[in-house]
Design a protein around this motif. Sequence first.
Motif, PDB file in Angstrom:
ATOM      1  N   PHE A 205     112.887 -17.369 -17.253  1.00  0.00           N
ATOM      2  CA  PHE A 205     113.567 -18.437 -16.529  1.00  0.00           C
ATOM      3  C   PHE A 205     112.518 -19.256 -15.791  1.00  0.00           C
ATOM      4  CE2 PHE A 205     116.865 -15.192 -17.017  1.00  0.00           C
ATOM      5  CZ  PHE A 205     117.855 -15.960 -17.618  1.00  0.00           C
ATOM      6  N   ILE A 206     112.448 -20.526 -16.121  1.00  0.00           N
ATOM      7  CA  ILE A 206     111.444 -21.430 -15.561  1.00  0.00           C
ATOM      8  C   ILE A 206     112.148 -22.356 -14.584  1.00  0.00           C
ATOM      9  CG2 ILE A 206     109.711 -23.177 -16.127  1.00  0.00           C
ATOM     10  CD1 ILE A 206     109.909 -21.817 -19.047  1.00  0.00           C
TER      11      ILE A 206
ATOM     12  N   ARG B  48     118.257 -26.017 -19.362  1.00  0.00           N
ATOM     13  CA  ARG B  48     117.704 -26.556 -20.607  1.00  0.00           C
ATOM     14  C   ARG B  48     117.189 -25.385 -21.432  1.00  0.00           C
ATOM     15  NH1 ARG B  48     114.148 -31.806 -18.973  1.00  0.00           N
ATOM     16  NH2 ARG B  48     113.408 -30.499 -17.243  1.00  0.00           N
ATOM     17  N   GLY B  49     117.582 -25.370 -22.703  1.00  0.00           N
ATOM     18  CA  GLY B  49     117.430 -24.166 -23.502  1.00  0.00           C
ATOM     19  C   GLY B  49     118.689 -23.344 -23.326  1.00  0.00           C
ATOM     20  N   CYS B  50     118.955 -22.438 -24.278  1.00  0.00           N
ATOM     21  CA  CYS B  50     120.187 -21.645 -24.187  1.00  0.00           C
ATOM     22  C   CYS B  50     119.995 -20.287 -24.831  1.00  0.00           C
ATOM     23  CB  CYS B  50     121.350 -22.376 -24.846  1.00  0.00           C
ATOM     24  SG  CYS B  50     122.934 -21.528 -24.640  1.00  0.00           S
ATOM     25  N   GLU B  51     120.270 -19.258 -24.065  1.00  0.00           N
ATOM     26  CA  GLU B  51     120.069 -17.885 -24.521  1.00  0.00           C
ATOM     27  C   GLU B  51     121.100 -17.449 -25.565  1.00  0.00           C
ATOM     28  OE1 GLU B  51     119.004 -13.570 -22.455  1.00  0.00           O
ATOM     29  OE2 GLU B  51     119.635 -15.261 -21.208  1.00  0.00           O
ATOM     30  N   HIS B  52     122.158 -18.205 -25.744  1.00  0.00           N
ATOM     31  CA  HIS B  52     123.160 -17.841 -26.749  1.00  0.00           C
ATOM     32  C   HIS B  52     122.556 -17.783 -28.146  1.00  0.00           C
ATOM     33  CE1 HIS B  52     126.842 -19.127 -24.133  1.00  0.00           C
ATOM     34  NE2 HIS B  52     126.432 -17.901 -23.869  1.00  0.00           N
ATOM     35  N   GLY B  53     121.590 -18.639 -28.428  1.00  0.00           N
ATOM     36  CA  GLY B  53     120.851 -18.551 -29.690  1.00  0.00           C
ATOM     37  C   GLY B  53     121.586 -19.036 -30.921  1.00  0.00           C
ATOM     38  N   CYS B  54     122.573 -19.902 -30.781  1.00  0.00           N
ATOM     39  CA  CYS B  54     123.289 -20.416 -31.955  1.00  0.00           C
ATOM     40  C   CYS B  54     122.302 -21.135 -32.870  1.00  0.00           C
ATOM     41  CB  CYS B  54     124.397 -21.360 -31.520  1.00  0.00           C
ATOM     42  SG  CYS B  54     125.547 -20.619 -30.340  1.00  0.00           S
TER      43      CYS B  54
ATOM     44  N   LYS C 252     112.946 -19.373 -23.364  1.00  0.00           N
ATOM     45  CA  LYS C 252     112.343 -20.111 -22.260  1.00  0.00           C
ATOM     46  C   LYS C 252     113.397 -21.068 -21.708  1.00  0.00           C
ATOM     47  CE  LYS C 252     107.485 -19.846 -23.721  1.00  0.00           C
ATOM     48  NZ  LYS C 252     107.644 -18.783 -24.727  1.00  0.00           N
ATOM     49  N   ILE C 253     114.108 -20.607 -20.694  1.00  0.00           N
ATOM     50  CA  ILE C 253     115.236 -21.353 -20.132  1.00  0.00           C
ATOM     51  C   ILE C 253     114.795 -22.062 -18.849  1.00  0.00           C
ATOM     52  CG2 ILE C 253     117.628 -21.235 -19.386  1.00  0.00           C
ATOM     53  CD1 ILE C 253     117.110 -20.244 -22.280  1.00  0.00           C
ATOM     54  N   VAL C 254     114.878 -23.384 -18.869  1.00  0.00           N
ATOM     55  CA  VAL C 254     114.514 -24.177 -17.693  1.00  0.00           C
ATOM     56  C   VAL C 254     115.734 -24.301 -16.786  1.00  0.00           C
ATOM     57  CG1 VAL C 254     113.685 -26.407 -16.861  1.00  0.00           C
ATOM     58  CG2 VAL C 254     112.762 -25.442 -18.980  1.00  0.00           C
ATOM     59  N   VAL C 255     115.568 -23.932 -15.533  1.00  0.00           N
ATOM     60  CA  VAL C 255     116.659 -23.891 -14.561  1.00  0.00           C
ATOM     61  C   VAL C 255     116.497 -25.017 -13.551  1.00  0.00           C
ATOM     62  CG1 VAL C 255     117.815 -22.480 -12.806  1.00  0.00           C
ATOM     63  CG2 VAL C 255     116.772 -21.377 -14.803  1.00  0.00           C
ATOM     64  N   LYS C 256     117.472 -25.898 -13.473  1.00  0.00           N
ATOM     65  CA  LYS C 256     117.429 -26.999 -12.509  1.00  0.00           C
ATOM     66  C   LYS C 256     117.972 -26.490 -11.168  1.00  0.00           C
ATOM     67  CE  LYS C 256     118.147 -30.439 -16.150  1.00  0.00           C
ATOM     68  NZ  LYS C 256     118.996 -31.554 -16.639  1.00  0.00           N
ATOM     69  N   LYS C 257     117.114 -25.865 -10.409  1.00  0.00           N
ATOM     70  CA  LYS C 257     117.558 -25.175  -9.186  1.00  0.00           C
ATOM     71  C   LYS C 257     118.198 -26.112  -8.171  1.00  0.00           C
ATOM     72  CE  LYS C 257     116.143 -21.668  -7.238  1.00  0.00           C
ATOM     73  NZ  LYS C 257     115.439 -20.699  -6.363  1.00  0.00           N
ATOM     74  N   ASN C 258     117.790 -27.368  -8.159  1.00  0.00           N
ATOM     75  CA  ASN C 258     118.326 -28.303  -7.164  1.00  0.00           C
ATOM     76  C   ASN C 258     119.486 -29.130  -7.702  1.00  0.00           C
ATOM     77  OD1 ASN C 258     116.605 -29.678  -8.945  1.00  0.00           O
ATOM     78  ND2 ASN C 258     116.132 -31.263  -7.420  1.00  0.00           N
TER      79      ASN C 258
ATOM     80  N   GLY D  38     122.132 -16.795 -17.883  1.00  0.00           N
ATOM     81  CA  GLY D  38     121.416 -17.079 -16.645  1.00  0.00           C
ATOM     82  C   GLY D  38     122.305 -17.543 -15.513  1.00  0.00           C
ATOM     83  N   GLU D  39     123.488 -18.072 -15.836  1.00  0.00           N
ATOM     84  CA  GLU D  39     124.413 -18.542 -14.814  1.00  0.00           C
ATOM     85  C   GLU D  39     124.897 -17.396 -13.932  1.00  0.00           C
ATOM     86  OE1 GLU D  39     127.321 -20.567 -12.523  1.00  0.00           O
ATOM     87  OE2 GLU D  39     125.485 -21.219 -13.514  1.00  0.00           O
ATOM     88  N   LYS D  40     124.917 -16.187 -14.468  1.00  0.00           N
ATOM     89  CA  LYS D  40     125.360 -15.038 -13.669  1.00  0.00           C
ATOM     90  C   LYS D  40     124.450 -14.852 -12.462  1.00  0.00           C
ATOM     91  CE  LYS D  40     126.773 -10.209 -14.154  1.00  0.00           C
ATOM     92  NZ  LYS D  40     126.922  -9.048 -15.083  1.00  0.00           N
TER      93      LYS D  40
END
Length: 350
Positions: free
Chosen positions: A44-45, A71-77, A100-106, A137-139
């Motif tokens: 998680f970036i 941005r990016g998705c662990e579901h892997g479709c 490599k999931i980019v997380v928009k923390k703000n 990652g939302e969890k």
Amino acid sequence: MDNRARGRGAAINPRNKFFKNEIEYTSEDWQQWEDPEVNPKTQFIEEESKTLLSVSDSPDLPNFHSINPYRGCEHGCIYCYARNSHEYLGYSAGLDFETKIVVKKNAPQLLEKLFNSKKWEPKNIHISGNTDCYQPGEKKYKLTRQLLEICLRYRNPVSLLTKNALILRDIDILEKMAKLNLVRAAVSITSLNEDLRSALEPRTVTGKRRLQIVKTLHEAGIPMGVMTAPIIPGLNDHEIPALVQAAAENGAYWAHYTVVRLNGAIAMLFEEWINHHFPDRAAKVLNQIKECHGGAVNDSRFGIRMVGEGNFAEHIKQLHDMACRKYFKEKEMPELDTTQFMRGGQMKLF
């Protein structure tokens, strides 16, 4: 020895088209491919984004306002059109997109700033325009829940699309928004065949579970729809009537579809995937996809790219339309209300 990453959709990291000096792998390399880390862990970036809202100028989705907290998705479709967007971040559309999931923390702060701007005119915001806002990652980060809380506080309408049961965590907020006609949601269901689903969308919940999500949210008063998308000729097109019927029986108001298209790096990824999982029908599936897109697996033509053209695409359209007429003939999705917006968000959660 199978060097494919377990529990992932992609087996390789194709060359990023923006990196001219990077090695480009071809179909001839697949048998020799060896990833130094066969089972890469998700990274998680975290980033502080400058902007949040994306507005589409595409004729296919005019004036479409969307937010993607990840941005990016662990579901892997394997078919996901969002894979190509990961190349803009300097990553690959393959395994990188899933790991490599980019997380928009703000993201919550940016949304509240937007709502307080005098330039903002209330309109429906779609959460998950590119990647799934309820991916694993939302969890941990709970960005989607925070965005919903803000939309409720400011009374701005929102729509959601997901493949994950995590949406049920937020049913308390969704119920409140539904009472104000501020929310609708959709679940993507591509197959009720668990063998196909687990290969096609490895880190998502089962088709049966997704129908339960539709039913649970419908019974809670949230207007629901189903995306039977994408339709992949030779893999799930025969399931169209059953998918539409199941959607209606579990409370959905509508079902929409798209025909798969394999733009950019997705073409190589999908070809490797189908030759591995379904070698007996790989050539047939790829040829039927080409039939739907003027002889190519990729298609960027507005108005055509999402539904295809030709005899096979017309067959899919007629099959889907016929099922919808049969099972949704007395259902109508209510329009969301933009008149309740409160700049400043003084309205407290109740």
